[in-house]
Design a protein around this motif. Structure first.
Motif, PDB file in Angstrom:
ATOM      1  N   ASP A 137       0.877  -1.173   0.000  1.00  0.00           N
ATOM      2  CA  ASP A 137       0.000   0.000   0.000  1.00  0.00           C
ATOM      3  C   ASP A 137       0.911   1.219   0.000  1.00  0.00           C
ATOM      4  N   PRO A 146      -1.924   9.424  -2.745  1.00  0.00           N
ATOM      5  CA  PRO A 146      -2.216  10.855  -2.611  1.00  0.00           C
ATOM      6  C   PRO A 146      -3.723  11.063  -2.474  1.00  0.00           C
ATOM      7  N   ASN A 147      -4.140  12.299  -2.367  1.00  0.00           N
ATOM      8  CA  ASN A 147      -5.553  12.605  -2.176  1.00  0.00           C
ATOM      9  C   ASN A 147      -6.093  13.372  -3.383  1.00  0.00           C
ATOM     10  N   HIS A 192       4.225  12.018   0.108  1.00  0.00           N
ATOM     11  CA  HIS A 192       3.797  11.091  -0.941  1.00  0.00           C
ATOM     12  C   HIS A 192       4.969  10.696  -1.816  1.00  0.00           C
ATOM     13  N   HIS A 196      -3.880   3.485  -2.430  1.00  0.00           N
ATOM     14  CA  HIS A 196      -5.046   3.748  -1.572  1.00  0.00           C
ATOM     15  C   HIS A 196      -5.405   5.242  -1.642  1.00  0.00           C
ATOM     16  N   GLY A 229      -6.938   8.807  -1.634  1.00  0.00           N
ATOM     17  CA  GLY A 229      -7.934   9.471  -0.792  1.00  0.00           C
ATOM     18  C   GLY A 229      -9.013  10.064  -1.692  1.00  0.00           C
ATOM     19  N   TYR A 283     -11.592   7.194   8.140  1.00  0.00           N
ATOM     20  CA  TYR A 283     -10.316   6.602   7.728  1.00  0.00           C
ATOM     21  C   TYR A 283     -10.055   5.243   8.394  1.00  0.00           C
ATOM     22  N   ASP A 322      -9.623   1.513   6.541  1.00  0.00           N
ATOM     23  CA  ASP A 322      -8.416   0.688   6.623  1.00  0.00           C
ATOM     24  C   ASP A 322      -8.719  -0.711   7.150  1.00  0.00           C
ATOM     25  N   TYR A 353       2.476  -1.231   4.560  1.00  0.00           N
ATOM     26  CA  TYR A 353       1.881   0.101   4.469  1.00  0.00           C
ATOM     27  C   TYR A 353       3.006   1.111   4.502  1.00  0.00           C
ATOM     28  N   VAL A 379       3.724   4.528   4.730  1.00  0.00           N
ATOM     29  CA  VAL A 379       3.045   5.774   5.117  1.00  0.00           C
ATOM     30  C   VAL A 379       3.916   6.452   6.182  1.00  0.00           C
ATOM     31  N   GLN A 416       1.541   8.509  11.188  1.00  0.00           N
ATOM     32  CA  GLN A 416       0.378   7.606  11.219  1.00  0.00           C
ATOM     33  C   GLN A 416       0.691   6.276  11.920  1.00  0.00           C
TER      34      GLN A 416
END
Ligand code: ARG
Length: 572
Positions: free
Chosen positions: A115, A119-120, A129, A155, A157, A311, A315, A333, A335, A339
């Motif tokens: 994963d 980005p969103n 990112h 994933h 956003g 969120y 997940d 993941y 990230v 987080q």
């Protein structure tokens, strides 16, 4: 077979005999011999014996004669091992005939979900990112090369309350206008304009709220506008991936919205398992071991007070789909570290629900920030967040200028090709060569420097070897005998034999800085060899052997850099 493994396998039975139980011989590279084991020290403490005596006893029992030129006890009880030249030469010959450079495919291939990027929609990608994309891409390349079944998941956003205001802003602008702005990457101003209206204008706010309800209710025209936002943003993100030269494709987008239909089910299951507690109108899970400042249990909000899901719920649904439908046993993941707690809690709840059971396991590959020259979070000149494409374009432009300055005769197309490979390579390497948990400073001079632990240095080392072969006018003769006459030749052989061990370690830890340092050490070792050992001018047998060492070095550099997502060039 890498040397550390070989020596470990020879020492382990001897340690076991002496200790009466299995002992890890912990064989490592050493400046005092080729390799050293310090396992006798800890063992002696445990057994209440003299470490030197114990080390000597291990040596008596170890079958090392056919692989070591010398094996001796040193200092307080180290074992110093020097590998026989014959052994090195044999192993290097075998390596030369192996397409995989000594790296075996995974004995037990598994399904791994990576994963990353994520980005969103309608928001500029930021440097976080960038890190996720670069690290995730390296993980994908490495695991894929080892024969695992790798599923890339972007994933995105693409869901949540901001979409009300984003869609309303889109209708204000007009579809064509909005689509154009988004597809060319003007995401930040789009988002900010929507936000500004939302903050200032009650009517707009009310429209936005109604829009969210329509979106969630599946209203067809609202859905169409939402899809427009998603598609234009995806198109833009794909252009960034293309510039960044990563393996992510349009087919890898699996946004948060993809899990919408699973959310109610996830919550029902958690509820049935007794894992949900109503708290302030919301439904929360309280995974064991997570507490706040004053020791109070921390909630993971699974269903919000307004009945919506956020969120964490998404997940949880995604995780369940990955271990269930996709039958993945390793979930990664990539990230940022902020987080960390979110993922630890999601994994704990999923474990309690039975969705994450051995052999399946989840790992958060957290990473630190990219800092500016002032040691603070990277900011643009105007103080805003740095636009990712701007950063990439600057890297390419700087690298192209450097290439031209070094070789003014380069034609424009070649300069551009070099600039792109070196500029993007430099960005990726700066990222992957530091421990990912740490912050690092974006320092153009350093990362584009032709010497030091940098991509350009390694790319240059590679193309220099290729130029030796152009001058030689031949590839190395297959099966040519390996002769290790000089100490620097021996040293190079040892580095070449270390590649498989490093790749194996990185497969487990996904700490790419170990691979980067290995490649850097290989390149510096090669350069010392090349200074001391003439290749083209050497007598035939030696020349063939040295060409073979040079070719193996080039192949290892190319493969290693490829795993990091970095291109090599035949000429630079
Ligand atoms: N879109 C999120 C962000 O920009 C990252 C998502 C990471 N992946 C996940 N499964 N939560 O912060």
């Amino acid at each position: 077979m890498d040397l550390e493994r070989l020596l470990s396998d020879r020492l382990a039975p001897a340690f076991a005999t002496v200790a009466g139980t299995p002992v890890d011989p912990t064989v490592r590279r050493s400046p005092r011999a080729d390799f050293q084991s310090d396992a006798a020290l800890a063992l002696a403490r445990r057994l209440g014996r003299s470490p030197r005596d114990l080390a000597a006893e291990v040596l008596e029992h170890a079958a090392l004669d056919d692989v070591c030129a010398s094996a001796e006890v040193s200092g307080p009880g180290f074992l110093n091992l020097t590998v026989a030249d014959r052994t090195l030469a044999d192993l290097v010959s075998r390596l030369a005939g192996d397409d995989r450079l000594g790296v075996p495919p995974a004995a037990a291939p598994e399904t791994v979900v990576v994963d990353y990027s994520a980005p969103n929609v309608a928001k500029e990608m930021h440097v976080g990112h960038l890190r996720s994309t670069v690290i995730g891409d390296a993980a994908v390349r490495l695991l894929d090369w080892l024969g695992h079944r790798v599923v890339r998941v972007n994933h995105l956003g693409d869901w949540g309350t901001p979409f009300g205001m984003l869609i309303e802003h889109l209708t204000d602008l007009g579809e064509a206008e909005a689509a154009h702005g988004l597809s060319v990457g003007d995401l930040d101003s789009f988002y900010k304009a929507a936000r500004a209206k939302f903050d200032a204008d009650e009517v707009f706010r009310e429209r936005s709220r109604r829009r969210v309800v329509a979106l969630q209710g599946g209203d067809e025209s609202t859905r169409r506008l939402w899809r427009l936002l998603v598609e234009q943003s995806e198109r833009y993100f794909l252009s960034v991936y293309d510039l960044l030269d990563v393996t992510l494709t349009g087919g890898d987008f699996r946004g948060e919205s993809a899990y919408n239909d699973l959310l109610a089910d996830v919550v029902d299951d958690l509820d049935r398992l007794g894992l949900l507690v109503p708290s302030g109108g919301a439904d929360c899970a309280f995974p064991a071991g997570f507490t706040g400042r004053s020791g109070e249990p921390l909630p993971l909000i699974v269903r919000k007070g307004d009945g919506g899901y956020g969120y964490p719920a998404t997940d949880l649904a995604a995780l369940r789909q990955r271990t269930g439908e996709l039958a993945a046993t390793r979930l990664l993941y990539v990230v940022g570290l902020p987080q960390q707690q979110h993922f630890a809690m999601v994994f704990a709840v999923a474990g309690a629900a039975g969705w994450l059971r051995p052999p399946a396991r989840a790992e958060h590959l957290g990473f630190g920030s990219i800092l500016g020259a002032d040691g603070r979070m990277l900011r643009s000149r105007t103080g805003g967040s740095v636009k990712l494409v701007g950063l990439l374009e600057e890297a390419v432009a700087r690298a192209t200028d450097l290439a031209r300055a070094k070789n003014p005769d380069l034609d424009a197309a070649t300069a551009a090709e070099i600039g792109r490979a070196v500029g993007i390579g430099a960005i990726k390497y700066a990222d992957l060569s530091t421990d990912r948990r740490r912050d690092y400073v974006l320092d153009w001079e350093r990362m584009l420097s032709l010497d030091g632990n940098t991509a350009p240095y390694l790319q240059y080392a590679y193309s220099r070897i290729r130029s030796v072969f152009r001058r030689a006018g031949t590839a190395p003769r297959p099966g040519a005998p390996v002769v290790l006459a000089e100490p620097s030749e021996r040293a190079l052989a040892i580095e070449l034999l270390g590649f498989a061990g490093v790749v194996g370690k990185v497969e487990r830890s996904l700490e790419f800085h170990h691979l980067a340092s290995h490649l850097h050490r290989l390149a510096t070792t090669f350069s010392a060899f090349y200074e001391r050992c003439p290749v083209l001018r050497a007598p035939d047998e030696l020349r063939q052997s040295r060409l073979l060492l040079a070719d193996l070095t080039a192949r290892t550099l190319r493969q290693g850099l490829h795993l990091l997502g970095i291109r090599t060039l035949e000429r630079m």
